[in-house]
Design a protein around this motif. Structure first.
Motif, PDB file in Angstrom:
ATOM      1  N   THR A 227       3.438   1.764   8.661  1.00 16.26           N
ATOM      2  CA  THR A 227       2.995   1.339   7.338  1.00 16.26           C
ATOM      3  C   THR A 227       4.158   0.610   6.686  1.00 16.26           C
ATOM      4  O   THR A 227       5.275   1.124   6.654  1.00 16.26           O
ATOM      5  CB  THR A 227       2.571   2.550   6.483  1.00 16.26           C
ATOM      6  OG1 THR A 227       1.622   3.326   7.206  1.00 16.26           O
ATOM      7  CG2 THR A 227       1.967   2.103   5.165  1.00 16.26           C
ATOM      8  N   SER A 228       3.874  -0.585   6.176  1.00 13.38           N
ATOM      9  CA  SER A 228       4.917  -1.391   5.538  1.00 13.38           C
ATOM     10  C   SER A 228       4.413  -1.887   4.183  1.00 13.38           C
ATOM     11  O   SER A 228       3.214  -1.918   3.929  1.00 13.38           O
ATOM     12  CB  SER A 228       5.305  -2.569   6.425  1.00 13.38           C
ATOM     13  OG  SER A 228       4.173  -3.374   6.691  1.00 13.38           O
TER      14      SER A 228
ATOM     15  N   GLU B 191       4.735  -4.943   3.094  1.00 11.93           N
ATOM     16  CA  GLU B 191       4.197  -6.275   3.335  1.00 11.93           C
ATOM     17  C   GLU B 191       3.886  -6.391   4.822  1.00 11.93           C
ATOM     18  O   GLU B 191       4.471  -5.673   5.634  1.00 11.93           O
ATOM     19  CB  GLU B 191       5.222  -7.343   2.955  1.00 11.93           C
ATOM     20  CG  GLU B 191       5.552  -7.399   1.485  1.00 11.93           C
ATOM     21  CD  GLU B 191       6.581  -8.477   1.157  1.00 11.93           C
ATOM     22  OE1 GLU B 191       7.046  -9.174   2.077  1.00 11.93           O
ATOM     23  OE2 GLU B 191       6.908  -8.600  -0.027  1.00 11.93           O
ATOM     24  N   PRO B 192       2.994  -7.304   5.199  1.00 13.45           N
ATOM     25  CA  PRO B 192       2.698  -7.478   6.628  1.00 13.45           C
ATOM     26  C   PRO B 192       3.965  -7.821   7.419  1.00 13.45           C
ATOM     27  O   PRO B 192       4.808  -8.580   6.950  1.00 13.45           O
ATOM     28  CB  PRO B 192       1.719  -8.652   6.656  1.00 13.45           C
ATOM     29  CG  PRO B 192       1.131  -8.709   5.280  1.00 13.45           C
ATOM     30  CD  PRO B 192       2.197  -8.195   4.358  1.00 13.45           C
TER      31      PRO B 192
ATOM     32  N   THR C 292      -0.588  -1.165  12.732  1.00 12.55           N
ATOM     33  CA  THR C 292       0.082  -1.472  11.465  1.00 12.55           C
ATOM     34  C   THR C 292      -0.899  -1.469  10.308  1.00 12.55           C
ATOM     35  O   THR C 292      -2.087  -1.772  10.476  1.00 12.55           O
ATOM     36  CB  THR C 292       0.762  -2.850  11.516  1.00 12.55           C
ATOM     37  OG1 THR C 292      -0.223  -3.841  11.758  1.00 12.55           O
ATOM     38  CG2 THR C 292       1.825  -2.905  12.602  1.00 12.55           C
ATOM     39  N   LYS C 293      -0.389  -1.096   9.147  1.00 11.06           N
ATOM     40  CA  LYS C 293      -1.157  -1.261   7.923  1.00 11.06           C
ATOM     41  C   LYS C 293      -0.197  -1.514   6.781  1.00 11.06           C
ATOM     42  O   LYS C 293       1.002  -1.223   6.890  1.00 11.06           O
ATOM     43  CB  LYS C 293      -2.092  -0.082   7.662  1.00 11.06           C
ATOM     44  CG  LYS C 293      -1.478   1.165   7.143  1.00 11.06           C
ATOM     45  CD  LYS C 293      -2.573   2.205   6.898  1.00 11.06           C
ATOM     46  CE  LYS C 293      -1.944   3.468   6.372  1.00 11.06           C
ATOM     47  NZ  LYS C 293      -2.864   4.547   6.201  1.00 11.06           N
ATOM     48  N   VAL C 294      -0.709  -2.079   5.718  1.00 10.44           N
ATOM     49  CA  VAL C 294       0.109  -2.470   4.570  1.00 10.44           C
ATOM     50  C   VAL C 294      -0.205  -1.553   3.394  1.00 10.44           C
ATOM     51  O   VAL C 294      -1.377  -1.296   3.101  1.00 10.44           O
ATOM     52  CB  VAL C 294      -0.154  -3.945   4.202  1.00 10.44           C
ATOM     53  CG1 VAL C 294       0.596  -4.336   2.942  1.00 10.44           C
ATOM     54  CG2 VAL C 294       0.233  -4.853   5.354  1.00 10.44           C
TER      55      VAL C 294
END
Length: 188
Positions: free
Chosen positions: A121-122, A124-125, A150-152
């Motif tokens: 998880t971030s 921003e992409p 991944t997810k934002v």
């Protein structure tokens, strides 16, 4: 019911359903197609508050949930195996566990390929270069090939939260600020 009991119930349901879908897809020689459909559905859930509300709210009847999912799956051109599976999940009133089913299915697919799934998880992409570098670092640490999910989450402000197996690494700015706030309360 305490939160830990509820989450363990949900994860148990999710794993059973994900295992059933995995076995069905394997028997039909459709693992890759089903994986693509499951990942697409997971992405839809992440991006659509209305779809999340549909799956999480007990206020919708199972007929309403099935009809709405059917419309979404037709528009997304989802394959019959995955779409029928998720409609059965709705019929059985288990849509509350659908996000867990998606994660559990991804884990089963990763294990099937000999990979480890890393949930990232971030704020921003991530760029492709950052994803590649993160995958290499995690592969060195674990000794296994890594698949990133991944997810934002903009509320992280900056940094990453990485879950690999039972380990979680939280380098988010949100967590650091909360730690600083707690430390300041103890001092003052």
């Amino acid at each position: 019911m305490p939160v830990t009991e509820a989450s363990s119930l949900t994860s148990g349901v999710a794993l059973r359903y994900a295992s059933a879908l995995f076995d069905l897809a394997k028997d039909e020689n459709a693992l890759d197609a089903v994986e693509a459909d499951v990942e697409a559905f997971g992405k839809m859930l992440d991006e659509s508050e209305d779809l999340r509300r549909l799956t999480e709210s007990p206020l919708y009847s199972k007929g309403e949930q099935v009809a709405a999912l059917d419309a979404v799956f037709q528009k997304a051109e989802m394959g019959p195996l995955a779409s029928n599976f998720f409609k059965v999940v709705a019929e059985n009133r288990r849509l509350f566990a659908v996000r867990g089913i998606v994660r559990a299915f991804q884990s089963l697919m990763s294990a099937h390929r000999g990979e480890m799934l890393a949930e990232v998880t971030s704020a921003e992409p991530l760029s492709e270069a950052n994803e590649t570098q993160l995958r290499q670092i995690l592969a060195e640490q674990t000794g296994r090939a890594i698949k990133l999910a991944t997810k934002v989450d903009p509320s992280l402000i900056g940094g990453l939260v990485v879950k690999v197996g039972s380990r979680m690494i939280d380098t988010s700015l949100r967590t650091r600020l909360n730690s600083l706030k707690t430390a300041m309360k103890e001092v003052g």
